[in-house]
Scaffold this motif. Structure first.
Motif, PDB file in Angstrom:
ATOM      1  N   ILE A  90       0.854  -1.188   0.000  1.00  0.00           N
ATOM      2  CA  ILE A  90       0.000   0.000   0.000  1.00  0.00           C
ATOM      3  C   ILE A  90       0.888   1.236   0.000  1.00  0.00           C
ATOM      4  O   ILE A  90       1.892   1.291   0.709  1.00  0.00           O
ATOM      5  CB  ILE A  90      -0.911   0.017   1.240  1.00  0.00           C
ATOM      6  N   ARG A  91       0.515   2.228  -0.789  1.00  0.00           N
ATOM      7  CA  ARG A  91       1.207   3.527  -0.746  1.00  0.00           C
ATOM      8  C   ARG A  91       0.182   4.629  -0.548  1.00  0.00           C
ATOM      9  O   ARG A  91      -0.847   4.671  -1.221  1.00  0.00           O
ATOM     10  CB  ARG A  91       2.004   3.780  -2.021  1.00  0.00           C
ATOM     11  N   TRP A  92       0.492   5.532   0.383  1.00  0.00           N
ATOM     12  CA  TRP A  92      -0.344   6.700   0.637  1.00  0.00           C
ATOM     13  C   TRP A  92       0.446   7.957   0.294  1.00  0.00           C
ATOM     14  O   TRP A  92       1.564   8.149   0.780  1.00  0.00           O
ATOM     15  CB  TRP A  92      -0.776   6.762   2.101  1.00  0.00           C
ATOM     16  N   LEU A  93      -0.128   8.804  -0.527  1.00  0.00           N
ATOM     17  CA  LEU A  93       0.461  10.095  -0.858  1.00  0.00           C
ATOM     18  C   LEU A  93      -0.299  11.185  -0.104  1.00  0.00           C
ATOM     19  O   LEU A  93      -1.529  11.183  -0.093  1.00  0.00           O
ATOM     20  CB  LEU A  93       0.378  10.359  -2.362  1.00  0.00           C
ATOM     21  N   PHE A  94       0.419  12.110   0.493  1.00  0.00           N
ATOM     22  CA  PHE A  94      -0.200  13.140   1.312  1.00  0.00           C
ATOM     23  C   PHE A  94      -0.147  14.497   0.622  1.00  0.00           C
ATOM     24  O   PHE A  94       0.801  14.806  -0.116  1.00  0.00           O
ATOM     25  CB  PHE A  94       0.486  13.213   2.677  1.00  0.00           C
ATOM     26  N   HIS A  95      -1.147  15.300   0.878  1.00  0.00           N
ATOM     27  CA  HIS A  95      -1.248  16.632   0.289  1.00  0.00           C
ATOM     28  C   HIS A  95      -0.030  17.463   0.695  1.00  0.00           C
ATOM     29  O   HIS A  95       0.503  17.322   1.805  1.00  0.00           O
ATOM     30  CB  HIS A  95      -2.535  17.315   0.754  1.00  0.00           C
ATOM     31  N   ALA A  96       0.393  18.329  -0.198  1.00  0.00           N
ATOM     32  CA  ALA A  96       1.595  19.130   0.059  1.00  0.00           C
ATOM     33  C   ALA A  96       1.441  20.024   1.272  1.00  0.00           C
ATOM     34  O   ALA A  96       2.448  20.420   1.897  1.00  0.00           O
ATOM     35  CB  ALA A  96       1.921  19.965  -1.183  1.00  0.00           C
ATOM     36  N   ASP A  97       0.213  20.365   1.645  1.00  0.00           N
ATOM     37  CA  ASP A  97       0.001  21.249   2.793  1.00  0.00           C
ATOM     38  C   ASP A  97       0.204  20.544   4.132  1.00  0.00           C
ATOM     39  O   ASP A  97       0.292  21.209   5.167  1.00  0.00           O
ATOM     40  CB  ASP A  97      -1.429  21.815   2.761  1.00  0.00           C
ATOM     41  N   ILE A  98       0.251  19.230   4.137  1.00  0.00           N
ATOM     42  CA  ILE A  98       0.377  18.484   5.391  1.00  0.00           C
ATOM     43  C   ILE A  98       1.821  18.497   5.860  1.00  0.00           C
ATOM     44  O   ILE A  98       2.750  18.231   5.093  1.00  0.00           O
ATOM     45  CB  ILE A  98      -0.119  17.035   5.216  1.00  0.00           C
ATOM     46  N   ASP A  99       2.010  18.801   7.119  1.00  0.00           N
ATOM     47  CA  ASP A  99       3.349  18.883   7.714  1.00  0.00           C
ATOM     48  C   ASP A  99       4.045  17.526   7.616  1.00  0.00           C
ATOM     49  O   ASP A  99       3.502  16.503   8.037  1.00  0.00           O
ATOM     50  CB  ASP A  99       3.217  19.304   9.180  1.00  0.00           C
ATOM     51  N   ASN A 100       5.262  17.522   7.086  1.00  0.00           N
ATOM     52  CA  ASN A 100       6.013  16.273   6.925  1.00  0.00           C
ATOM     53  C   ASN A 100       6.275  15.590   8.266  1.00  0.00           C
ATOM     54  O   ASN A 100       6.368  14.354   8.338  1.00  0.00           O
ATOM     55  CB  ASN A 100       7.346  16.537   6.230  1.00  0.00           C
ATOM     56  N   THR A 101       6.407  16.387   9.329  1.00  0.00           N
ATOM     57  CA  THR A 101       6.670  15.770  10.634  1.00  0.00           C
ATOM     58  C   THR A 101       5.483  14.928  11.095  1.00  0.00           C
ATOM     59  O   THR A 101       5.667  13.912  11.778  1.00  0.00           O
ATOM     60  CB  THR A 101       6.966  16.853  11.691  1.00  0.00           C
ATOM     61  N   HIS A 102       4.268  15.329  10.706  1.00  0.00           N
ATOM     62  CA  HIS A 102       3.093  14.529  11.059  1.00  0.00           C
ATOM     63  C   HIS A 102       3.076  13.226  10.271  1.00  0.00           C
ATOM     64  O   HIS A 102       2.704  12.172  10.797  1.00  0.00           O
ATOM     65  CB  HIS A 102       1.820  15.327  10.792  1.00  0.00           C
ATOM     66  N   VAL A 103       3.468  13.297   9.015  1.00  0.00           N
ATOM     67  CA  VAL A 103       3.543  12.083   8.201  1.00  0.00           C
ATOM     68  C   VAL A 103       4.587  11.137   8.781  1.00  0.00           C
ATOM     69  O   VAL A 103       4.376   9.926   8.877  1.00  0.00           O
ATOM     70  CB  VAL A 103       3.870  12.428   6.735  1.00  0.00           C
ATOM     71  N   ASP A 104       5.733  11.695   9.170  1.00  0.00           N
ATOM     72  CA  ASP A 104       6.777  10.861   9.786  1.00  0.00           C
ATOM     73  C   ASP A 104       6.272  10.225  11.086  1.00  0.00           C
ATOM     74  O   ASP A 104       6.602   9.072  11.391  1.00  0.00           O
ATOM     75  CB  ASP A 104       8.021  11.709  10.073  1.00  0.00           C
ATOM     76  N   ALA A 105       5.476  10.982  11.840  1.00  0.00           N
ATOM     77  CA  ALA A 105       4.943  10.442  13.093  1.00  0.00           C
ATOM     78  C   ALA A 105       3.974   9.293  12.824  1.00  0.00           C
ATOM     79  O   ALA A 105       3.965   8.295  13.553  1.00  0.00           O
ATOM     80  CB  ALA A 105       4.244  11.547  13.878  1.00  0.00           C
ATOM     81  N   LEU A 106       3.149   9.438  11.772  1.00  0.00           N
ATOM     82  CA  LEU A 106       2.257   8.344  11.393  1.00  0.00           C
ATOM     83  C   LEU A 106       3.056   7.111  11.013  1.00  0.00           C
ATOM     84  O   LEU A 106       2.746   5.991  11.450  1.00  0.00           O
ATOM     85  CB  LEU A 106       1.374   8.784  10.223  1.00  0.00           C
ATOM     86  N   ALA A 107       4.105   7.303  10.233  1.00  0.00           N
ATOM     87  CA  ALA A 107       4.947   6.170   9.834  1.00  0.00           C
ATOM     88  C   ALA A 107       5.615   5.534  11.050  1.00  0.00           C
ATOM     89  O   ALA A 107       5.756   4.305  11.130  1.00  0.00           O
ATOM     90  CB  ALA A 107       5.999   6.637   8.831  1.00  0.00           C
ATOM     91  N   ALA A 108       6.006   6.375  12.013  1.00  0.00           N
ATOM     92  CA  ALA A 108       6.676   5.849  13.209  1.00  0.00           C
ATOM     93  C   ALA A 108       5.735   4.977  14.031  1.00  0.00           C
ATOM     94  O   ALA A 108       6.124   3.922  14.539  1.00  0.00           O
ATOM     95  CB  ALA A 108       7.190   7.005  14.059  1.00  0.00           C
ATOM     96  N   VAL A 109       4.464   5.416  14.151  1.00  0.00           N
ATOM     97  CA  VAL A 109       3.489   4.607  14.894  1.00  0.00           C
ATOM     98  C   VAL A 109       3.282   3.269  14.201  1.00  0.00           C
ATOM     99  O   VAL A 109       3.255   2.215  14.843  1.00  0.00           O
ATOM    100  CB  VAL A 109       2.152   5.372  15.022  1.00  0.00           C
ATOM    101  N   LEU A 110       3.148   3.291  12.886  1.00  0.00           N
ATOM    102  CA  LEU A 110       3.008   2.043  12.136  1.00  0.00           C
ATOM    103  C   LEU A 110       4.252   1.183  12.269  1.00  0.00           C
ATOM    104  O   LEU A 110       4.179  -0.048  12.364  1.00  0.00           O
ATOM    105  CB  LEU A 110       2.733   2.346  10.660  1.00  0.00           C
ATOM    106  N   GLY A 111       5.421   1.839  12.256  1.00  0.00           N
ATOM    107  CA  GLY A 111       6.680   1.101  12.317  1.00  0.00           C
ATOM    108  C   GLY A 111       6.856   0.314  13.603  1.00  0.00           C
ATOM    109  O   GLY A 111       7.588  -0.679  13.628  1.00  0.00           O
ATOM    110  N   GLU A 112       6.174   0.731  14.669  1.00  0.00           N
ATOM    111  CA  GLU A 112       6.273  -0.010  15.928  1.00  0.00           C
ATOM    112  C   GLU A 112       5.739  -1.433  15.803  1.00  0.00           C
ATOM    113  O   GLU A 112       6.086  -2.300  16.612  1.00  0.00           O
ATOM    114  CB  GLU A 112       5.506   0.735  17.024  1.00  0.00           C
ATOM    115  N   SER A 113       4.908  -1.666  14.806  1.00  0.00           N
ATOM    116  CA  SER A 113       4.279  -2.983  14.648  1.00  0.00           C
ATOM    117  C   SER A 113       5.003  -3.870  13.645  1.00  0.00           C
ATOM    118  O   SER A 113       4.551  -4.991  13.384  1.00  0.00           O
ATOM    119  CB  SER A 113       2.816  -2.808  14.215  1.00  0.00           C
ATOM    120  N   MET A 114       6.081  -3.370  13.048  1.00  0.00           N
ATOM    121  CA  MET A 114       6.777  -4.174  12.035  1.00  0.00           C
ATOM    122  C   MET A 114       7.312  -5.468  12.649  1.00  0.00           C
ATOM    123  O   MET A 114       8.007  -5.452  13.653  1.00  0.00           O
ATOM    124  CB  MET A 114       7.944  -3.382  11.426  1.00  0.00           C
TER     125      MET A 114
END
Length: 411
Positions: A346-370
């Motif tokens: 799955i790939r999710w693309l985020f709107h340019a207006d969304i803060d990259n740090t929030h996207v990184d935080a989402l990825a980090a939460v998901l990464g805890e389950s790897m």
């Protein structure tokens, strides 16, 4: 058991009595007659602290009829839950509009019949207990009745709670769906308005009972990380998610990536045209909802979620294999998240207006389950070894077939 049930029946009857007496009059008369007879016998037995022969004879023939009533209304409520839980929104709406009063009736009748059933068996056990003073077999029989009644009561009340939970959840979700003004056609708006009104009326009837049987899930607050454009309000999504969550489930992060097109070329053309039409009616249509809890990942198209509470994917966290935060390889340079699960990429693309740090935080939460379970890792190793062995055999067979024979070599 009787005190517990009687309180529940009173809670529901206080709201539904006027409604119930206007429908299914024959069924209601039959049920209330049985319930009243057994309730009166239980009250009299408590007053005199005994179940004499004359009192028992008044209810002795009610056992089979009470059991029949209990099974009838249990099955009716099961049918209602099954119909309302269908994915087809039109069927869902039509069923609610035409069966609202019947649903209210059957829910109350189920609880009333369970109350009567329990009272009947309480009298039966008391009768056997009294006979047991002079007969050891009767005393033992009283213990068996009490044991079986307790077990069947717990099972029946648990199923009733589950059925009422499921029914109430669907009604609550329907009441939270996007308002009729958001639907494009007048006929659709009228349809949606009618079903929302029917759901609201049913909730007034059933909600007090449902809350008594099972305390409702508290409202969900927006998590610390919300990956969304500044103009998007997460509150409507949170109100619907509240009723989709399991007991104790916690929301950790909420994301609204752009919808990624993974269709084949022909479908992409059609899907793109439909997407442009939908986007003209709803600015949120081109977005995906991603809700990450402490148990799973829920994804949905925002329009389908707000209008029908439709979920696209429900992925347990233990199926997450790899997560990567990256940048889209196009002119937009938008943030992206790649999620590899047990079954798909799955790939999710985020709107340019969304803060990259929030996207990184989402990825980090998901990464805890790897994680890769040992069984899957062992399977990959087995396939690797099998591939190497197959390759070696193929090479050996190929080499043998190209070696020259003795006569060819001397020539």
């Amino acid at each position: 058991m009787l005190s517990e049930l009687s309180g529940l029946v009173r809670t529901n009857l206080a709201v539904t009595n006027q409604l119930l007496t206007t429908i299914r009059k024959d069924q209601w008369a039959e049920l209330t007659g049985i319930v009243a007879t057994i309730d009166r016998a239980v009250d009299q037995a408590r007053e005199i602290e005994s179940v004499p022969t004359s009192l028992w004879e008044d209810v002795a023939g009610s056992g089979a009829l009470v059991q029949k009533q209990l099974e009838l209304y249990r099955e009716n409520v099961r049918d209602h839950v099954g119909q309302i839980g269908r994915a087809d929104a039109r069927t869902h709406r039509g069923y609610l509009q035409t069966n609202a009063e019947a649903i209210a009736f059957d829910v109350h009748a189920l609880l009333s019949s369970l109350n009567a059933w329990t009272g009947y068996h309480a009298l039966r056990a008391s009768r056997a207990r009294a006979a047991g003073r002079d007969d050891a077999a009767e005393a033992h029989y009283a213990e068996v009745i009490a044991r079986d009644t307790r077990a069947e009561f717990d099972s029946a009340l648990a199923e009733t709670t589950s059925l009422v939970d499921a029914l109430t959840r669907e009604l609550r979700i329907t009441a939270e769906l996007r308002g009729p003004d958001a639907w494009p056609l007048l006929g659709m708006r009228k349809d949606v308005k009618a079903v929302r009104e029917a759901s609201a009326r049913l909730l007034e009837v059933i909600e007090p009972l449902a809350d008594t049987l099972h305390p409702p899930t508290p409202p969900i607050e927006a998590p610390g990380v919300v990956c969304a454009p500044g103009s998007l309000d997460p509150e409507p999504y949170l109100r619907i998610l509240r009723w989709l969550f399991e007991d104790g489930e916690a929301l950790r992060v909420l994301g609204f990536p752009d919808q990624l097109d993974t269709l084949d070329p022909i479908s992409a053309i059609v899907g793109g045209a439909m997407g442009k039409l939908a986007a003209a009616m709803d600015k949120d249509t081109a977005k995906t909802l991603v809700a990450v809890t402490d148990r799973r990942i829920i994804t949905a198209r925002t329009d389908a979620f707000l209008e029908q509470a439709e979920i696209r994917q429900d992925i347990p966290l233990d199926q997450v294999r790899y997560v990567r935060a990256t940048t889209a390889q196009d002119r937009s340079s938008r943030s992206a998240i790649d999620l590899i699960t047990r079954d798909e990429n799955i790939r999710w693309l985020f709107h340019a207006d969304i803060d990259n740090t929030h996207v990184d935080a989402l990825a980090a939460v998901l990464g805890e389950s790897m994680t890769i379970p040992d069984a899957e890792r062992d399977e990959l190793r087995r396939r690797r070894h099998a591939s190497i062995e197959a390759g070696g055999k193929s090479e050996s067979a190929g080499t043998g077939s190209t070696e020259p024979t003795g006569s060819e070599a001397t020539t």
